[in-house]
Structures are given as C-alpha cells and as structure tokens.
Write an enzyme that holds these catalytic residues in place. Structure first.
Site, PDB file in Angstrom:
ATOM      1  N   ASP A 139       5.211 -26.257   0.475  1.00 47.53           N
ATOM      2  CA  ASP A 139       5.665 -25.793   1.830  1.00 47.53           C
ATOM      3  C   ASP A 139       5.426 -26.944   2.876  1.00 47.53           C
ATOM      4  OD1 ASP A 139       6.415 -24.004   3.920  1.00 47.53           O
ATOM      5  OD2 ASP A 139       6.601 -22.389   2.486  1.00 47.53           O
TER       6      ASP A 139
ATOM      7  N   HIS B  79       5.132 -22.585   8.716  1.00 48.23           N
ATOM      8  CA  HIS B  79       5.613 -21.763   7.650  1.00 48.23           C
ATOM      9  C   HIS B  79       4.912 -21.785   6.411  1.00 48.23           C
ATOM     10  CE1 HIS B  79       8.633 -21.300   4.501  1.00 48.23           C
ATOM     11  NE2 HIS B  79       9.385 -20.786   5.439  1.00 48.23           N
TER      12      HIS B  79
ATOM     13  N   SER C 217      11.758 -16.398   2.898  1.00 50.07           N
ATOM     14  CA  SER C 217      10.687 -16.911   2.711  1.00 50.07           C
ATOM     15  C   SER C 217       9.464 -16.262   2.814  1.00 50.07           C
ATOM     16  CB  SER C 217      10.534 -17.976   4.027  1.00 50.07           C
ATOM     17  OG  SER C 217      11.203 -19.181   3.820  1.00 50.07           O
TER      18      SER C 217
END
Length: 951
Positions: free
Chosen positions: A190, A263, A570
């Site tokens: 990520d 994220h 996600s």
C-alpha cells in the site's frame, strides 16, 4: 579541405553515432502504417494534433512520433516465469545476461536494471527503449514484457457487526480460537504506514516469529525504531518512480515506508490494529497479528507494476502468511507465485460500480472483495416550517467554533430550492448568501458519481456564502464525503421524494439538526454499496467475480495520529484479510484455495431477518453474485465449513499459461476455466441443445467439534439445487458419502438451456447439506445465447434528410408522431412492421412543434378537442404532463396512456404520475427473434432480423 576544428570533429562524430543508432529505427518506422507526413494547420491548439509529440514541427508525423518514442527509455516490467535456480544471485545473473544480449554490455545491463525479482519468481524491471523492449520479447525464457503502468488505490463498528466482538463470551468463536491472530504475519502492499499511531503499539507482544526473514528499512522520517514487535518489517520500493521521474510520482511523499497518504495506515489498522479506547474502541480484525509493510504506492502517481512486483517478491521471501492489496486493475503474475508459496492474496474489487463488468482483480487464485454497508447510521433531521421532520444522514455536529462562522445553530434559516450546483458558475445568478441551498440532480445524473456532484455543489455553496447544503441524489450512502463540508456548513443528501417535499414548503425556511449515532437492528444492513464494482468479468467471463463481500462503507480506522472514516473496496479488502489471518491461525495447514472456499461457501445471502441482501445501484435491487459473489462474509461459520474446494497451484499455473494462447471469452477459453475447482460456477455461453458439464471436487474438513475425526469422516451430504431461471441443472451423484478412507469426492454439474434466447445472466446456487450445522453453498451464473446468431444493420433511405423547419399543419416533420401512430394502428405488410391493431382508426392532434416541444396551452386544447371529437383512447408519448384536461378525458370515458419518461435508471424519475391514467415504462420487448426479411417496394427498407411480437 582544411583541418577540422576539434569542436567540429567532435560534433561530426556525435552526429555519425546518432545516425548509426537512428538507422534501424527508421527502418522500423518505414514499415509503419503511418508513413505519410501530413502538414497540418498552424491554428488553434484545440486541434486533434494538440497532444501530438511533434507539435513544435506542426506535423502529424506518425513516423517521427514512432522514432522518438522508440528512443525514450522507460521503466519496463519483464516476467520470466518460475525461477530456474534456488540461489538468488544466479537468478539475478540470468537477468543481467538477458539484458546484456540486448544492450551489448554487462555494465549497461547493470545500470539499466531497476529491480531484480529473484525470490518468488524470476523477472526484472529495467529502463529500456521501446525497440529494446520489443527485442527482449524474443529472448528465450522471457514470458512477457510490458511498460510499467500505475494502479490506483481503491478508496469501529464493523467487527462487532461481523460477529467478531473483542469480548466474545464464547470460546467457540473464531476470534478466540485463533488467539486474536497471534503471530500470523500479514503483508500489506500500500502507501506505507504511520508507525506512531496507537493502533500499532507493541505492548504485551512477544518476540518476532523466528520464521520471519524480512527487514526494517530506514529512510526519510523512518528509522529503525519505527519498527517494533507489531510492525516487524517495512520496505519501500521507489526505484521505478526514479526511472519514471517525469510522472511526478514522488512529489509530496516520503522516500521511505512512512505513509504520507494515509491509505496504507487505514488498511493496516483495519486488519491488525490493536484495541484503542477513545476511538469507538477502534481495533483490527486480527489484533494480535504482526504487520509487514511494503510501500509500493507513492504520491499522486499510484502504484507502479515494477514496484508492486518487487514488493510481492520481497513478501514471498520474507515469509508473510497473508498479502492484502487494496489496489485496482492488478494482473501481476507475482501474486500467482505468492499463492503457490502458500500465501493467501486478497484484493479489493474496485470502486467503479454500480456499472456492470467493472470488477477489477479477477485472477482466479485471489480473493476479490466487494463492499457493503453495516448497521450504523448517523441520522439528522431537516425540520420544515410546519414542523414536519425529514430524516437523512449527515456528519454535522455542534462541535464547531467561531472559526467556522457559517455553521448553523438551532434556528431556522431561509433556503433556496430548484437550482443546479454542479457546474462552475451555475449559482452566479442566484443569491444564496446566508441561506440554505438545495441543489437538484440533473436528468440522467447517474452518469456523474454522487461524490463528484457533492464536491462541486459544496464548492459552489461555499463560494456563494451559503449557510447549509441539501443535495438531491439517487444514492444517499456517501457519508464520508460529507466530511468535505466539515468546518464550513452542514451538508445533507436527500432523495427526490424528500427534495420534492422540501420544495413544496411555501414558507421556505428550515432547520438542520445535529446528527446522532444509531447502531443495531433498526438500520437496514448489509447492503452492497453503490460504488462497489460489479461483475461479470470482461476478461475471464467463465470466472465468477467478486468472490465475497465485507463492510467497506464509513469504516473508522487510523490515519496519521488520528482516526477517520473512509469508504471503498479498499476498506472491505482488509476485513477479509483479517479473517484470512484468523483462519490461518486455526488451520495453518489449509491452502489459500481452501481458505477462499471456506469464506465463500459459508457466506450469507440474507440479513439478520432472513430478507435477501439488497444492492444499491442507481436504485435498489436484491443482490446477485455479480454484486457480492458468495454473499456477506460470516467469519464464525468459515472456521468450520464442512467441505472445501481445493486447487493445486500448478492448476492455476497451467491455466495462466494456456490463457495466453486462448481467448477466455471463446467457447474453448470458457471450457478451460470451467474445470478449475473454484467455489463458484459461471457459464457465459450456454446454447440450447448443447449441454455444459462442469466437474468439481470437495474435501471433507469437518472439525473435531462435530464428534471427532471419525464422525467427520463418516458424514453424508446431499445436493440442493436452485437452478437459474430458464436453465435445467442436474448434479451427479446427488449425494456424497465420506468415510475414514475417503475424504475427497468428485461430482459433475450439467447445465441445459430450457429456452432459445439471447439473454442476460440468471443466477442460482448449489448447496451441499449434511442435515446438521454445515451448509456448503456456491453461487452459479449462467447466460444463454443463440447459436450462430448474426445481426446486420442496414441504413434505410439514406437520402431522407432532417427538416429543420416544421409544417404549419398536421404533417409530421419530426417523425415521432408518425412512429407512435404506426406502432398503434399501422397497416399490415408490406409496411415494415404492422401495428397491433391495424383495423383501428386514427385521429391526429399535433401539439408539438420544432425544437420547442409541446406547450401546455396547445396540449390542453388538443385534449379538449379529442374529448369533443369522440376518441376512445388517447395516447400521449410526452413527459412531465400534469394537464387537468386528461382527468376530464377519463371522466368522458377515454382511456389515457402516457410514457413514463426516459430519465432512468435513476429512481424517483418517473413522469406522468396522475392516478387517472396508465403510465408505461420501457421494458425489453417480449419478442421472439426471427431472422426474417420483409420486402418493401420502392423505398428499399431492409430489416434483418426483425423482432416479431410474441403476442
């Protein structure tokens, strides 16, 4: 000739060297289909050539573009399949040798290499020109060569909602059985991690597992102490970003595993974050698991293929048990090698829903996850002047200060309605200062995602000085995007019905109350989120995707030093990754395919009340396998699935190799995928008269809690089939007996079309039952097609032009009226298509002219005339008609029929809703397709085939 100056000689030598390099490229270019050099205009930069690399020369010059494209060195991903050596240095040497054969020297080869993949598989990334890349494709041992592309990231209460309460009283629950994921290693590829977050505190953790072979790489704002016994490894892969420096990939990011985006921290804490009080007791699903961080996504550039492959290769080497990848469009063969190494790979399915065939990450060896809602909402009340309260969701609270003076308090404010706010300058002519503004959705607004419309409306409202925003939309589940309004004004999203009610309030004042938090059974859940990408897979139609659904809407998790709400697949992906970690802890000997099967076959297709799970599309409908695969994940059931569908890694590899030579959408390609032992069945091309037979094998893994190994071995299962409509399904044998010497059983499923139609997909299921606790269900999707059907399109009467003017008479210049009239009462052949009631008489009332449409006054006089004249039926293919004359027509015994409008599939868009009339939608016609030619004299119409109504 006199002596050359040294500078001139040097320049000449350089020119000669350049021409030598140029010759083979020019030779290639000369064979290009675009050999002609066409001179174009020097005018406007908005011309089609505006983006042409040859713009300084003002040539379209495809060969020149071809030339300079060939000479530019770009990061290129080269895949060479399985390793030929166990020694990583020998694998790397083979990469150097391959490059040396193209570049001419070992030194150039070593300088060109960006990454060498040598642990899980063989391959490398290198800076190559297009010509060099083409040459490399011919090298023995090279499987594929492709340019480095970048992939985008897909972007509490959720664990309690899934039944994994941290304080489970029963020791039989998955969380306690798995010891909260103790020492399972989860790799997260990520944007990195924020190690100071409280979610990654390692207090109470024991030593790092001895099998771990990874490292903690130091870098910008990331030192050795950033890793601990929770974050046991961290790496950053930015070499391809350096190679593609012009992309600006590294701008605003750290050259280390530190997460500037947030994220990666959010997904990692959702998987394995420790309990944190004060953030709704925020924790991950496997709170005692260890984290290995692989940062392959940087800045605004996304995640490059080369870096992703390097991250996967490192994760295989380091010894992770699970690999979580919340990325889109990934087709990296490295994930296949990860699965072959015993690592379960979990993907997000993408955020391009609710459009069909948008599902991402469709390789059969991974678990692809859809996103659903959970049982938590944040209702807020809009109070109108008459005291009527309308309830929707918002994130508006009274925790703001004078720093945000636009925030409403408890008083009423005037509001402006019936305006559009989704274009720049759309509110310029409207005074909204100090008022609440209610923005309408445009017709066919489904083409613009609600989050995009909300962002534009918010900006327009702020620029205009509004006090609050009420936005009409077809999807109201965009809660986290309401955070865009935080600190500026309250924002509430409403549907069309509620917007109509607000607009009808003549006093035009309202109050928006602060939101409250509601949790539990009164919140309808789960529902498949509107943004969640849908199947079927356009790449592999014989593989049913997504596989499973999990919470992905308004998920609270870590970001930096705080905790924020995010939505997306996600966020759904790490929920499944955590469940995989727990299952791996309980069943360390299970293969990735067995874990995937356990999750898919135990999923739920109904909510807690037994009602089918719904899917939010542009409206709402019962969810099908293309929305959520096997259904909503049920972690406690997955630990003991009864039967599993296992797949050996070499079967995936064989499929991967063969798929490169076969079209997966063809009949031969589909047959190749049919026999892969997946926990689902998709048949995209079922023809009447041709059966499709699919074989599957199940393994009995009934646990000791069912009465010990002997009891599990002596079990019996029978098949329960829910056939897709229009399809006959048989299972042989219909029952399977297991014994101590027989833990595997093979069966076949045969599909036969019951009708000959060119149809869409229909859905069903096959469930194996043992009469006890086990119900092993797999979804089925089948599409029937007509064998060898071919369509032809012929232009009829090409000389018929469009008349811009209209006739001042009943003659039809538009064609719409003639078309509707002939559909009702047209004469039989030789007309192109007979009307249903060819003997009926027609009375024509022309009230619609030119481009201005149909005026109310003209329509009223037409209706009045029709009543006087004595018609029996009045057909009106018009929208938005609320003429009271139609009521008088009905009172006179005339049946009035309207069209329902063409603003679908947006809900609440129906037109002509007066109860005295009949309003017709536009369905797919109930027709039988017959290849028929009807000869038409003189005019030369050719219709082949023509739909003949099956009356």
């Amino acid at each position: 000739m006199g002596r050359w100056r040294p500078q001139a000689l040097s320049s000449a030598l350089l020119l000669i060297r350049f021409l030598v390099l140029l010759l083979p490229v020019l030779a290639d270019a000369s064979t290009s289909s675009s050999k002609v050099i066409e001179v174009v205009s020097f005018s406007s930069s908005s011309s089609p050539e505006a983006d042409n690399p040859c713009i300084p020369l003002r040539f379209t010059c495809r060969p020149f573009h071809f030339l300079f494209g060939k000479l530019r060195r770009r990061s290129t991903f080269v895949y060479m399949g399985e390793k030929k050596h166990d020694d990583p240095s020998l694998v790397t040497a083979s990469h150097h040798a391959a490059l040396t054969s193209i570049l001419g020297s070992k030194d150039d080869a070593q300088k060109s290499i960006v990454y060498s993949y040598k642990h899980g598989f063989s391959g490398f990334a290198a800076k190559l020109t297009e010509t060099q890349a083409e040459e490399l494709k011919k090298h023995p041992g090279v499987v594929s060569v492709k340019p480095n592309t970048y992939h985008q990231l897909q972007t509490t209460r959720s664990w309690d909602f899934l039944g994994l309460s941290y304080d489970q009283p029963s020791s039989s629950g998955l969380l306690k059985k798995a010891k909260y994921g103790e020492d399972v290693i989860v790799g997260v590829i990520d944007t990195g991690i924020w190690p100071e977050s409280r979610s990654f505190d390692d207090t109470g953790y024991g030593p790092v597992p001895k099998r771990w072979k990874g490292v903690c790489e130091t870098g910008e704002a990331f030192n050795a102490s950033s890793c601990n016994r929770k974050i046991i490894g961290a790496r950053a892969f930015d070499a391809d970003a350096d190679a593609d420096a012009s992309s600006g990939t590294l701008e605003g990011d750290y050259r280390s595993a530190r997460d500037a985006n947030g994220h990666g921290t959010h997904t990692a804490s959702t998987i394995a974050g420790g309990p944190v009080r004060g953030a709704s007791r925020r924790r991950g699903g496997a709170p005692r698991a260890r984290l290995a961080v692989y940062k392959a996504c940087f800045g605004s550039g996304g995640c490059g293929d080369a870096s992703l492959a390097a991250a996967i290769d490192a994760a295989i080497h380091d010894g992770v048990d699970v690999l979580s990848m919340s990325l889109d469009g990934l087709e990296d063969p490295g994930t296949l090698h990860a699965v072959a190494s015993g690592i379960t790979v979990v993907f997000g399915g993408g955020n391009d829903g609710p459009v069909p065939q948008t599902i991402s990450n469709v390789v059969p060896w991974g678990i692809t996850v859809a996103a659903t809602t959970m049982d938590r909402s944040f209702p807020t009340a809009i109070t109108l002047s008459d005291g009527d309260k309308l309830v929707r969701q918002s994130l508006y609270y009274h925790n703001h200060t004078a720093a945000a003076p636009r925030i409403l308090r408890d008083d009423f404010w005037a509001y402006v309605t019936n305006v559009y706010c989704d274009d720049k300058g759309s509110l310029d002519s409207v005074n909204i200062t100090g008022q609440i503004v209610m923005c309408l959705a445009r017709p066919m607004s489904s083409s613009s995602p609600p989050k995009k419309v909300l962002a534009m409306a918010r900006n327009a409202a702020i620029d205009g000085g509004a006090k609050g925003l009420i936005l009409e939309q077809y999807s109201t589940d965009i809660l986290e995007y309401l955070l865009y309004c935080d600190g500026y004004m309250p924002c509430v999203v409403v549907d069309k019905e509620m917007a109509k009610r607000i607009s009808s309030d003549t006093n035009t004042v309202a109050k928006i109350s602060p939101a409250v938090s509601v949790v539990g059974s009164q919140v309808a859940s789960p529902r498949v989120a509107a943004f969640s990408s849908r199947g079927p897979s356009p790449v592999f139609p014989a593989i049913l995707k997504p596989d499973i659904a999990a919470p992905g809407v308004s998920i609270l998790a870590a970001q930096g030093d705080s905790y924020v709400l995010k939505s997306g697949t996600s966020m759904a992906c790490p929920h499944v990754s955590a469940v995989v970690a727990l299952l791996k802890s309980v069943h360390p000997d299970w293969s990735p395919a067995m874990i995937k099967s356990a999750i898919v076959t135990t999923a739920s297709v109904t909510d807690r009340f037994g009602v089918p799970i719904q899917a939010d599309t542009v409206g709402r409908k019962p969810a099908d396998p293309f929305d959520f695969g096997g259904g909503q994940i049920e972690p406690d059931r997955a630990v003991d699935p009864g039967l599993v569908y296992d797949v050996r890694p070499e079967e995936y590899l064989k499929l991967f190799i063969n798929s490169s030579t076969l079209d997966p959408a063809s009949d031969d390609g589909s047959r190749l995928f049919y026999q892969l032992n997946l926990p689902s069945i998709a048949v995209p091309n079922l023809k009447k008269g041709s059966a499709v037979t699919v074989w599957r094998t199940v393994t009995n893994v009934g646990g000791p809690e069912d009465g010990g190994e002997a009891a599990a071995a002596a079990s019996y299962y029978w098949a329960k089939v829910k056939a897709p409509p229009g399809v006959a399904v048989s299972v042989e044998p219909p029952g399977i007996a297991f014994s101590s010497g027989r833990r595997n059983a093979t069966f076949k499923v045969t599909f036969m079309a019951k009708r000959s139609v060119q149809g869409g997909y229909t859905f069903g299921s096959l469930t194996w039952l043992d009469g006890g606790k086990h119900s092993v269900r797999i979804p089925m999707a089948v599409r029937t097609v007509i064998q060898n059907l071919r369509w032809k399109l012929f232009d009829a009467d090409a000389n018929a032009g469009y008349l811009k003017a209209n006739y001042s008479s009943a003659r039809d210049a538009n064609g719409h009226g003639t078309h509707t009239a002939s559909t009702i009462a047209g004469a039989p052949p030789p007309a192109p298509r007979p009307g249903r009631w060819a003997s009926a008489r027609l009375a024509v009332y022309k009230a619609c002219f030119g481009s201005r449409g149909c005026g109310d006054a003209s329509l009223a006089v037409a209706v009045d005339a029709a009543i006087h004249d004595g018609v029996d039926i009045l057909s009106m293919s018009l929208d938005g008609l609320e003429d009271p004359g139609t009521l008088h027509a009905v009172a006179s015994g005339i049946t009035v029929v309207f069209g329902g409008g063409n603003d679908g599939p947006v809900p609440q868009a129906i037109s002509n809703v007066v109860p005295s009339s009949i309003t017709i939608p536009y369905p797919y016609p109930r027709t039988k397709i017959v290849p028929t030619t009807i000869p038409i004299p003189a005019r030369g119409y050719k219709l082949l085939p023509i739909p003949i109504p099956a009356w």
